[in-house]
Every structure is written in structure tokens, then in C-alpha cells.
Design a protein around this motif. Structure first.
Motif, short mmCIF file in Angstrom:
data_model
loop_
_atom_site.label_atom_id
_atom_site.label_comp_id
_atom_site.label_asym_id
_atom_site.label_seq_id
_atom_site.Cartn_x
_atom_site.Cartn_y
_atom_site.Cartn_z
N LYS A 79 -10.66 4.52 11.00
CA LYS A 79 -10.37 4.76 9.60
C LYS A 79 -9.01 4.14 9.27
CE LYS A 79 -12.96 9.11 9.39
NZ LYS A 79 -12.93 10.55 9.02
N PRO A 80 -8.72 3.93 7.99
CA PRO A 80 -7.43 3.33 7.63
C PRO A 80 -6.23 4.07 8.22
CG PRO A 80 -8.88 3.27 5.75
CD PRO A 80 -9.61 4.05 6.82
N GLU A 81 -6.34 5.38 8.38
CA GLU A 81 -5.22 6.15 8.93
C GLU A 81 -4.98 5.88 10.42
OE1 GLU A 81 -7.83 7.42 7.20
OE2 GLU A 81 -8.44 9.38 8.04
N ASP A 82 -5.87 5.14 11.05
CA ASP A 82 -5.65 4.73 12.44
C ASP A 82 -4.78 3.48 12.53
OD1 ASP A 82 -9.06 5.64 13.08
OD2 ASP A 82 -7.26 6.81 13.52
N SER A 83 -4.42 2.92 11.39
CA SER A 83 -3.56 1.74 11.38
C SER A 83 -2.18 2.12 11.93
CB SER A 83 -3.41 1.20 9.95
OG SER A 83 -4.65 0.77 9.46
N ALA A 84 -1.73 1.40 12.94
CA ALA A 84 -0.46 1.69 13.61
C ALA A 84 -0.28 0.67 14.73
CB ALA A 84 -0.45 3.09 14.21
N THR A 85 0.87 0.74 15.38
CA THR A 85 1.07 -0.04 16.59
C THR A 85 0.85 0.89 17.78
OG1 THR A 85 2.61 -1.59 15.57
CG2 THR A 85 2.71 -1.39 17.96
N TYR A 86 0.03 0.45 18.72
CA TYR A 86 -0.28 1.25 19.90
C TYR A 86 0.45 0.67 21.10
CZ TYR A 86 -3.68 3.55 16.98
OH TYR A 86 -4.26 4.27 15.96
N LEU A 87 1.20 1.52 21.77
CA LEU A 87 2.04 1.11 22.90
C LEU A 87 1.52 1.73 24.19
CD1 LEU A 87 5.50 1.90 21.27
CD2 LEU A 87 4.41 -0.33 21.36
N CYS A 88 1.49 0.95 25.25
CA CYS A 88 1.20 1.53 26.55
C CYS A 88 2.47 1.46 27.40
CB CYS A 88 0.04 0.82 27.25
SG CYS A 88 0.40 -0.82 27.90
N ALA A 89 2.59 2.39 28.33
CA ALA A 89 3.81 2.47 29.14
C ALA A 89 3.48 3.03 30.51
CB ALA A 89 4.85 3.34 28.44
N GLY A 103 3.08 -3.88 22.50
CA GLY A 103 2.23 -3.19 21.54
C GLY A 103 1.15 -4.04 20.93
N THR A 104 0.13 -3.37 20.42
CA THR A 104 -0.92 -3.99 19.61
C THR A 104 -0.88 -3.34 18.25
OG1 THR A 104 -2.40 -4.49 21.47
CG2 THR A 104 -3.40 -4.30 19.29
N THR A 105 -0.71 -4.17 17.21
CA THR A 105 -0.67 -3.65 15.85
C THR A 105 -2.08 -3.68 15.27
OG1 THR A 105 1.60 -4.37 15.54
CG2 THR A 105 0.31 -3.92 13.56
N VAL A 106 -2.59 -2.51 14.96
CA VAL A 106 -3.95 -2.38 14.44
C VAL A 106 -3.90 -2.10 12.95
CG1 VAL A 106 -6.06 -1.00 14.53
CG2 VAL A 106 -4.83 -1.52 16.65
N THR A 107 -4.66 -2.88 12.19
CA THR A 107 -4.78 -2.68 10.75
C THR A 107 -6.26 -2.43 10.45
OG1 THR A 107 -2.94 -4.19 10.36
CG2 THR A 107 -4.34 -3.63 8.47
N VAL A 108 -6.55 -1.31 9.83
CA VAL A 108 -7.93 -0.96 9.49
C VAL A 108 -8.07 -0.99 7.97
CG1 VAL A 108 -9.77 0.74 9.70
CG2 VAL A 108 -8.06 0.51 11.53
N ARG A 109 -8.95 -1.83 7.48
CA ARG A 109 -9.16 -1.98 6.04
C ARG A 109 -10.33 -1.13 5.60
NH1 ARG A 109 -10.22 -8.18 6.29
NH2 ARG A 109 -11.10 -7.44 8.25
N ALA A 110 -10.16 -0.50 4.44
CA ALA A 110 -11.23 0.35 3.90
C ALA A 110 -12.38 -0.48 3.37
CB ALA A 110 -10.66 1.22 2.77
#
Lengths: 110, 115
Positions: A79-89, A103-110
Motif C-alpha cells: 500500500k502507499p503507506e509502505d513507501s519508505a527506505t528499507y535498511l538491512c544491518a 537501503g532500498t527506497t520503495v515508492t508505492v503508487r495508488a
């Protein structure tokens, strides 16, 4: 020297379009691996800890898995609210230091 | 207040100024960290404190000076900074106890701009 590589660098998804993020690592003495979510201008928010190969963790539309060399973060029906940068460590066992990927920047479009 | 708090949230300073960043954790943790996050770069660990003792200084220039008066508070004193020091400075805390995992909880960060 520890290396952490996240791919892709950016990911644009349509709402409902599932996908996976990759985190490959070379860390001496892996103690565990963490996934964080970071929104723009904010601090990272803890998501999961994985300790051993074959382990899986789930939270809402996110599922993280771990192998000996990489980890995946699967986003199911985003969903659009999942848009964020995801970091692993990955976490080293000898000194408990975290090595963050870019990081991977994820953009979810409605 | 809950979690990890940081003040100020935004800071603009000249190269000759002296300022301090403050971090407070309300989680009862015994370890605190300073990280630097520059655009398009991974988080860089700067300093680590375990039980108020500094255990890590990751080759950080002396213009950054940390202080940890107790296990709940952490400061980063800044002086004579350079424009390339402009970044998001993040504080984190965790509980270290034997073989327990070390998930770190982060504050919201201080956005620093050096003119």
C-alpha cells in the motif's frame, strides 16, 4: 572487511504489486540480521531480527527471510503507506556492531 | 516521553560556532550510540557507550566530542565544523546483556546544516 549490499537501490511499485528486496552481506561471525524502515527525515524504525539461516519473520505485508549469504524482504500487496527506505544491518558476534546497507527506497503508487 | 528523543531537531550553525546535540533514552537501556547519515550513504557509526564508558570511536575527527553523563543521556558537542559535516545525526540505544540480541532503537535525528 564487512560488506553489505542492498538491491535494488530504488523500487517503484503499483499498489498491490508484490516484490522483494535483497540484502547480501559478507560479515565475519554473523550474530543476527536486522531490518529497519526509515521515513524521510526520521530515524530508522526497527522491523525484524533474524538469527539463523532458514528463519522467517512476518509483520503485516512484510516478510523477512535469511540465508547464509543474504536476506530478503518480501512486500506482499503493498500500500502507499509502505513507501519508505528499507535498511538491512548484519550484526557481528564479536563486538555487536551493526553494519548498515545503503537501503532500498520503495515508492508505492495508488 | 517514550523511546529515544533528540534535541534540537534542526540546527544551522556557522563553521566557528559551538553547539551541542542532546539525546535521551527512556527504555532503560545500557548502551547508546551516535550515527551520522549523509545523503545516499549508509549510516556511519561514530561513537558507542556501554554503561557510560566509551567503547568505540570510529576514527571521528576531534571536532566532534561525545559525552555520556549517565546511561540515559548522551551528548555530541560540536565545534569548528566543516560544511561536509552537514548530515542527519542519529542517536540510538540498546540493551547489551550477554548473548541477547542487540536491536537498536533510534531517535528522530538532528538535521545539521553547517554554513
Amino acid at each position: 572487511e564487512d560488506q553489505v549490499t542492498q538491491s535494488p537501490e530504488a523500487l517503484r511499485l503499483q499498489e498491490g504489486e508484490s516484490s522483494s528486496l535483497n540484502c547480501s552481506y559478507t560479515v565475519s561471525g554473523l550474530r543476527g540480521l536486522f531490518w529497519y524502515r526509515q521515513d524521510p527525515g526520521k530515524g530508522p524504525e526497527f522491523l525484524f531480527t533474524l538469527y539463523s539461516a532458514g528463519e522467517e519473520k512476518e509483520k503485516e505485508r512484510l516478510k523477512a527471510t535469511l540465508t547464509k549469504k543474504e536476506s530478503f524482504l518480501h512486500i506482499t500487496a503493498p500500500k502507499p503507506e509502505d513507501s519508505a527506505t528499507y535498511l538491512c544491518a548484519p550484526l557481528r558476534s564479536n563486538d555487536y556492531k551493526l553494519s548498515f546497507g545503503a537501503g532500498t527506497t520503495v515508492t508505492v503508487r495508488a | 516521553e517514550t523511546g529515544v528523543t533528540q534535541t534540537p531537531r534542526h540546527l544551522v550553525m556557522g563553521m566557528t560556532n559551538k553547539k551541542s546535540l542532546k539525546c535521551e533514552q527512556h527504555l532503560g537501556h545500557n548502551a547508546m550510540y551516535w550515527y551520522k547519515q549523509s545523503a545516499k550513504k549508509p549510516l556511519e557509526l561514530m561513537f558507542v557507550y556501554n554503561f557510560k564508558e566509551q567503547t568505540e570511536n570510529n576514527s571521528v575527527p576531534s571536532r566532534f566530542s561525545p559525552e555520556c553523563p549517565n546511561s540515559s543521556h548522551l551528548f555530541l558537542h560540536l565545534h569548528t565544523l566543516q560544511p561536509e559535516d552537514s548530515a542527519l545525526y542519529l542517536c540510538a540505544s540498546s540493551q547489551l546483556a550477554g548473548l541477547s540480541y542487540n536491536e537498536q532503537f533510534f531517535g528522530p535525528g538532528t538535521r545539521l546544516t553547517v554554513l
